[in-house]
Design a protein around this motif. Structure first.
Motif, mmCIF file in Angstrom:
data_model
loop_
_atom_site.group_PDB
_atom_site.id
_atom_site.type_symbol
_atom_site.label_atom_id
_atom_site.label_comp_id
_atom_site.label_asym_id
_atom_site.label_seq_id
_atom_site.Cartn_x
_atom_site.Cartn_y
_atom_site.Cartn_z
ATOM 1 N N VAL A 6 38.637 48.784 37.780
ATOM 2 C CA VAL A 6 37.411 47.989 37.888
ATOM 3 C C VAL A 6 36.225 48.870 37.517
ATOM 4 C CG1 VAL A 6 35.858 46.783 39.489
ATOM 5 C CG2 VAL A 6 38.340 46.434 39.640
ATOM 6 N N GLY A 7 35.346 48.382 36.659
ATOM 7 C CA GLY A 7 34.143 49.118 36.298
ATOM 8 C C GLY A 7 33.098 49.039 37.393
ATOM 9 N N GLN A 94 40.131 47.130 29.105
ATOM 10 C CA GLN A 94 41.255 47.294 30.028
ATOM 11 C C GLN A 94 40.860 47.030 31.484
ATOM 12 O OE1 GLN A 94 39.381 49.778 29.180
ATOM 13 N NE2 GLN A 94 39.237 51.221 30.862
ATOM 14 N N LEU A 95 39.569 46.825 31.741
ATOM 15 C CA LEU A 95 39.114 46.608 33.117
ATOM 16 C C LEU A 95 39.403 45.185 33.576
ATOM 17 C CD1 LEU A 95 35.678 48.468 33.054
ATOM 18 C CD2 LEU A 95 37.916 49.339 33.756
ATOM 19 N N ARG A 96 39.546 45.027 34.881
ATOM 20 C CA ARG A 96 39.852 43.715 35.468
ATOM 21 C C ARG A 96 38.663 43.125 36.227
ATOM 22 N NH1 ARG A 96 43.929 44.919 32.122
ATOM 23 N NH2 ARG A 96 45.989 44.850 33.089
ATOM 24 N N ILE A 159 36.710 39.189 44.697
ATOM 25 C CA ILE A 159 37.949 39.939 44.842
ATOM 26 C C ILE A 159 39.154 39.084 44.470
ATOM 27 C CG2 ILE A 159 39.465 41.045 46.540
ATOM 28 C CD1 ILE A 159 36.893 42.051 47.922
ATOM 29 N N GLU A 160 39.140 37.820 44.868
ATOM 30 C CA GLU A 160 40.244 36.929 44.508
ATOM 31 C C GLU A 160 40.342 36.788 42.993
ATOM 32 O OE1 GLU A 160 41.885 32.422 45.537
ATOM 33 O OE2 GLU A 160 39.788 32.934 45.933
ATOM 34 N N TYR A 165 42.766 37.736 37.706
ATOM 35 C CA TYR A 165 42.551 38.181 36.328
ATOM 36 C C TYR A 165 43.497 39.326 35.984
ATOM 37 C CZ TYR A 165 39.932 39.695 32.157
ATOM 38 O OH TYR A 165 39.564 40.037 30.880
ATOM 39 N N ASP A 166 43.738 40.212 36.951
ATOM 40 C CA ASP A 166 44.688 41.305 36.743
ATOM 41 C C ASP A 166 46.091 40.749 36.486
ATOM 42 O OD1 ASP A 166 45.550 44.159 36.880
ATOM 43 O OD2 ASP A 166 46.603 43.466 38.662
#
Length: 314
Positions: A6-7, A94-96, A159-160, A165-166
């Motif tokens: 996560v960024g 690549q971030l989620r 967060i959900e 998304y991940d």
């Protein structure tokens, strides 16, 4: 479970990168979320060459062009910022998810002051230059401001979405196939029902007609609608309806008294007398006594780690 990438704005991790040489350390991010997220820090202003400390900058609307200008002077850093953004944005794929610093002319997600050419505020509906580029480049990626995470509903929703998304990105990286898409939809069915039942039904029809177009096209349309639905906040009535629906899969595990107790607790949750975790715990206990295979696959039962305690608030 490996941590999700996560960024995050560097100042939120305690790095002294702000214009005054300070930081905005978020103990929630470093002490709670860092248990589950692998944070990838960025400071657009520092990395674009503005240095730290540095003069305060703000956004000016000059003939319709939003410029990043020093607030006490005329030095314009727009080109430096845009060049850095152009180089850096592709590396973020690549971030989620992303957590931004509020009120920043580079990272602010909303309500950023916009000034005219003379430096007077003309409105407060702007967005930081980096934040705008991030959201435009990755419209499906969950993005939130750190301050808004103090709101339990906004925090849970963000967060959900990151975990969902991940899940999707891992599916795509493994290779999107019709069966994989069906499996994804099945896992997230009750989540969709809670967030937006209309979208759940629409996506259900799409899944039932996978031969109508190439799987790549269907997948793109599916995830766009899915993530839009996930942004909608779940109302108590929607949670209650989904839990009652789940009870139908647990007939063998529920006695008459069990059903009565569960119904009472769902109604108590609907009346804001108990937190969501109370009826959900009863459902999960019944599921463990007599596992229903369909329910065991549902992300709705555990959409994020229980340690976060996001379902514990009334």
């Amino acid at each position: 479970m490996s941590h999700i990438p996560v960024g995050i704005s560097s100042c939120l991790l305690g790095q002294s990168v702000r214009h005054d040489g300070g930081h905005k350390h978020s103990r929630f991010c470093t002490g709670v979320l860092a248990e589950h997220f692998s944070f990838q820090p960025l400071c657009p202003e520092l990395e674009a060459g503005l240095g730290a400390p540095r003069p305060t900058i703000h956004i000016r609307d000059i003939d319709g062009d939003l410029r990043l200008v020093e607030s006490k002077g005329s030095a314009d850093h727009t080109d430096a910022m845009r060049n850095w953004i152009k180089q850096r944005i592709p590396d973020i794929d690549q971030l989620r998810g992303y957590i931004l610093m509020a009120k920043s002319p580079s990272c602010g997600m909303e309500r950023i002051k916009v000034h005219n050419a003379e430096g007077r505020v003309i409105h407060r509906e702007g967005r930081g230059l980096f934040a705008e580029a991030l959201i435009q480049a990755y419209p499906l990626m969950p993005v939130e401001e750190e301050g808004r995470l103090n709101d339990s509903h906004l925090c849970e929703n963000f967060i959900e979405r990151v975990f969902a998304y991940d899940d999707w990105m891992n599916l795509v990286e493994s290779g999107l196939t019709p069966s994989a898409l069906v499996d994804f939809h099945t896992r997230h069915k009750f989540q969709l029902m809670a967030h937006c039942n209309q979208t759940h039904q629409q996506l259900g029809r799409m899944i039932a007609n996978l031969k109508s177009a190439p799987i790549g096209e269907i997948g793109n349309e599916y995830i766009a609608l899915f993530m839009a639905a996930m942004r909608k906040h779940i109302r108590r009535g929607a949670h209650a309806n989904v839990m009652q629906h789940m009870m139908g899969f647990l007939r063998q595990a529920l006695s008459a008294s069990d059903r009565q107790m569960m119904t009472e607790q769902i109604d108590a949750y609907r009346r804001e007398e108990v937190p969501l975790i109370v009826p959900m715990t009863l459902l999960m206990m019944a599921q463990r006594r007599a596992p229903a295979d369909y329910l065991s696959r549902q992300e709705y039962l555990s959409p994020y780690p229980e340690q976060l305690g996001l379902r514990n608030k009334v």
